[in-house]
Design a protein around this motif. Structure first.
Motif, mmCIF file in Angstrom:
data_model
loop_
_atom_site.group_PDB
_atom_site.id
_atom_site.type_symbol
_atom_site.label_atom_id
_atom_site.label_comp_id
_atom_site.label_asym_id
_atom_site.label_seq_id
_atom_site.Cartn_x
_atom_site.Cartn_y
_atom_site.Cartn_z
ATOM 1 N N ALA A 186 -12.556 -56.702 25.099
ATOM 2 C CA ALA A 186 -11.562 -55.570 25.469
ATOM 3 C C ALA A 186 -11.697 -54.379 24.593
ATOM 4 O O ALA A 186 -11.691 -53.318 25.099
ATOM 5 C CB ALA A 186 -9.979 -56.130 25.412
ATOM 6 N N TYR A 187 -11.942 -54.933 23.237
ATOM 7 C CA TYR A 187 -12.487 -53.808 22.288
ATOM 8 C C TYR A 187 -13.518 -53.114 22.549
ATOM 9 O O TYR A 187 -13.606 -51.613 22.358
ATOM 10 C CB TYR A 187 -12.583 -54.521 20.922
ATOM 11 C CG TYR A 187 -12.975 -53.819 19.582
ATOM 12 C CD1 TYR A 187 -12.156 -52.873 19.065
ATOM 13 C CD2 TYR A 187 -14.193 -53.743 19.274
ATOM 14 C CE1 TYR A 187 -12.448 -52.119 17.969
ATOM 15 C CE2 TYR A 187 -14.746 -52.956 18.412
ATOM 16 C CZ TYR A 187 -13.926 -52.115 17.610
ATOM 17 O OH TYR A 187 -14.266 -51.309 16.489
ATOM 18 N N LEU A 188 -14.617 -53.704 22.834
ATOM 19 C CA LEU A 188 -15.928 -53.159 23.315
ATOM 20 C C LEU A 188 -15.738 -51.993 24.185
ATOM 21 O O LEU A 188 -16.584 -50.831 24.167
ATOM 22 C CB LEU A 188 -17.034 -53.844 23.200
ATOM 23 C CG LEU A 188 -17.331 -54.597 21.975
ATOM 24 C CD1 LEU A 188 -18.351 -55.690 22.310
ATOM 25 C CD2 LEU A 188 -17.907 -53.567 21.009
ATOM 26 N N ASP A 189 -15.045 -52.242 25.175
ATOM 27 C CA ASP A 189 -14.782 -51.342 26.699
ATOM 28 C C ASP A 189 -13.926 -50.222 26.024
ATOM 29 O O ASP A 189 -14.110 -49.156 26.569
ATOM 30 C CB ASP A 189 -14.087 -52.260 27.542
ATOM 31 C CG ASP A 189 -15.106 -53.186 28.257
ATOM 32 O OD1 ASP A 189 -16.526 -52.835 28.147
ATOM 33 O OD2 ASP A 189 -14.578 -54.188 28.744
ATOM 34 N N PHE A 190 -12.994 -50.524 25.147
ATOM 35 C CA PHE A 190 -11.733 -49.227 24.938
ATOM 36 C C PHE A 190 -12.345 -48.624 24.016
ATOM 37 O O PHE A 190 -12.088 -47.166 24.115
ATOM 38 C CB PHE A 190 -10.567 -50.052 24.222
ATOM 39 C CG PHE A 190 -9.532 -49.070 23.806
ATOM 40 C CD1 PHE A 190 -8.707 -48.353 24.892
ATOM 41 C CD2 PHE A 190 -9.168 -49.067 22.585
ATOM 42 C CE1 PHE A 190 -7.821 -47.580 24.387
ATOM 43 C CE2 PHE A 190 -8.405 -48.012 22.158
ATOM 44 C CZ PHE A 190 -7.654 -47.494 22.934
ATOM 45 N N VAL A 191 -12.965 -48.851 22.771
ATOM 46 C CA VAL A 191 -13.246 -47.708 21.673
ATOM 47 C C VAL A 191 -14.055 -46.752 22.223
ATOM 48 O O VAL A 191 -13.683 -45.398 21.734
ATOM 49 C CB VAL A 191 -13.935 -48.485 20.606
ATOM 50 C CG1 VAL A 191 -14.629 -47.411 19.325
ATOM 51 C CG2 VAL A 191 -12.802 -49.476 19.939
ATOM 52 N N PRO A 192 -15.023 -46.866 22.923
ATOM 53 C CA PRO A 192 -15.674 -45.470 23.271
ATOM 54 C C PRO A 192 -15.041 -44.574 24.250
ATOM 55 O O PRO A 192 -15.086 -43.486 23.994
ATOM 56 C CB PRO A 192 -17.024 -45.991 24.390
ATOM 57 C CG PRO A 192 -17.315 -47.600 23.806
ATOM 58 C CD PRO A 192 -15.867 -47.913 23.269
ATOM 59 N N ARG A 193 -13.880 -45.222 24.933
ATOM 60 C CA ARG A 193 -13.080 -43.997 25.464
ATOM 61 C C ARG A 193 -12.072 -43.512 24.731
ATOM 62 O O ARG A 193 -11.817 -42.384 24.558
ATOM 63 C CB ARG A 193 -12.253 -44.975 26.429
ATOM 64 C CG ARG A 193 -12.846 -45.609 27.723
ATOM 65 C CD ARG A 193 -11.866 -46.105 28.699
ATOM 66 N NE ARG A 193 -11.493 -47.349 28.472
ATOM 67 C CZ ARG A 193 -10.238 -47.657 28.408
ATOM 68 N NH1 ARG A 193 -9.198 -46.473 28.508
ATOM 69 N NH2 ARG A 193 -9.610 -48.991 28.235
#
Length: 403
Positions: A186-193
């Motif tokens: 979830a973190y890896l998907d969220f941070v770029p956004r």
């Protein structure tokens, strides 16, 4: 200039701090920061039980000899407790030397190499919109660099989220650690956004940083670094657990996003390979936890020969004495990069009177002799120690993970 007394104070004006006071036979007093967040009493005991008896009668002017005496003279070396205790002694002795000379410590280190010390603030929010708005508030206040963190959707809590309107936050809990739940995917998907939204809305006219807080594997960190490359990060910090220096070889192979690490390091040997192999761009050791000014300068000088710059840890768990000591070093070294600055929670200002001030995104030291921070013992006594712990992390399956 003989040492006649050394006293240790533990106080909690908003959070716990450990302060060392050294007094000489000619009445000079020096202060050092011995705070080790979550293990404060261990350092206080190390000082009281093992170092203070050795200091009495020593020449306060012989800083280098005292450092070697306390480090080489102990069979059990290194580690955060030992190095934080030695660091407090070292800074207190530099404080005394500056007062004896009638000069701020940075003048004794060679004089200023820059007009001020660029710092970064900690912006955060419960979601992307709130986090971006918080970054904008820091920029409006004159900051040139901002770290951005945000709650990750689906997780009840996320590291680095500030509560209230102050610059700092207190992640410690009473009695026993809070147990957070972590989901790497979830973190890896969220941070770029999060980072993309920050750049889209606020542009590229400032330095943008992000703290991973030791939570990824090397290949996960490489994936994050590559995904953030379009957004020109100043750095991503502590991307993997710091014990494994070789992990950064793999990260380096896969991304050109600048890497920072080191706030949990205590000696030059903890980061020697990272620096010599140019596996990181910024080394984040802090003066209080890395044996004081004497040893931290050794780390930064070594880093300079490999083009690695400083980025010292400066969270609220370092007292104003420790922050000021870092600023004296920051002001003089050739390879300064940036300084973390969170400020301090009230009523810390009652206990510590600091001589530095924030203006135009930089911290500025005054001309007060020594380190430039005064410690009020009566005020400190009004705020006794409170047992506190940092949180711990578990994955969604219940297993322990790095916090």
């Amino acid at each position: 200039m003989k040492i006649t007394a050394a006293d240790v104070f533990v106080t909690c004006p908003g959070r716990n701090y450990v302060t060392l006071k050294i007094t000489t036979d000619d009445g000079l007093v020096g202060y050092g920061d011995a705070t080790l967040n979550g293990r404060e009493l261990s350092v206080a005991s190390y000082l009281r039980d093992h170092l203070v008896p050795l200091l009495i009668g020593r020449d306060a002017a012989r800083i280098s000899d005292t450092w070697q005496y306390l480090y080489r003279g102990a069979y059990w070396r290194r580690g955060p407790v030992t190095m934080t205790a030695i660091g407090a002694v070292d800074v207190a002795l530099w404080d005394i030397k500056g007062k004896a000379a009638g000069l701020p410590v940075y003048q004794l280190l060679g004089g200023a190499a820059r007009d001020g010390v660029t710092v970064y603030g900690h912006a955060s929010g419960a979601g992307i919109d709130e986090a971006v708005a918080d970054v904008a508030r820091f920029l409006a206040a004159g900051y040139r660099a901002v770290r951005v963190q945000s709650s990750v959707p689906g997780l009840d809590s996320t590291y680095g989220i500030r509560v209230g309107g102050g610059l700092t936050y207190e992640p410690a809990a009473d009695d026993r650690p809070v147990e957070d739940v972590w989901d790497t995917a979830a973190y890896l998907d969220f941070v770029p956004r999060l980072v993309a939204a920050t750049r889209d809305q606020l542009g590229y006219g400032f330095h943008l940083l992000h703290d991973v807080h030791h939570r990824l594997t090397p290949i996960e960190a490489a994936r994050l670094g590559r995904s953030l490359e379009p957004y020109r990060m100043f750095w991503i910090e502590d991307s993997t657990p710091a014990e494994d220096q070789s992990a950064f070889r793999l990260i380096r192979q896969h991304t050109v996003t600048p890497l920072a690490v080191g706030e949990v390091f205590n000696t030059i040997w903890d980061c020697k390979d990272l620096i010599a192999e140019r596996l990181v761009d910024y080394i984040r050791t802090s003066v209080p936890h890395t044996g004081g000014i004497t040893h931290t300068r050794r780390v930064f000088d070594f880093a300079d020969t490999y083009g690695v710059r400083s980025g010292s840890h400066g969270a609220g768990d370092i007292s104003p004495i420790g922050i000021a000591a870092a600023l004296h070093l920051d002001l003089t070294i050739p390879n300064f990069g940036i300084q973390e600055y969170m400020g301090h929670l009230d009523p810390a200002g009652e206990v510590f009177r600091s001589g530095y001030h924030l203006a135009d995104g930089m911290l500025h030291l005054g001309d007060e002799p020594g380190i430039g921070v005064q410690f009020d013992e009566e005020a400190a006594a009004r705020y006794p120690y409170q047992a506190r712990y940092l949180p711990v992390n578990r994955l969604t399956d219940g297993s322990m993970h790095d916090w």
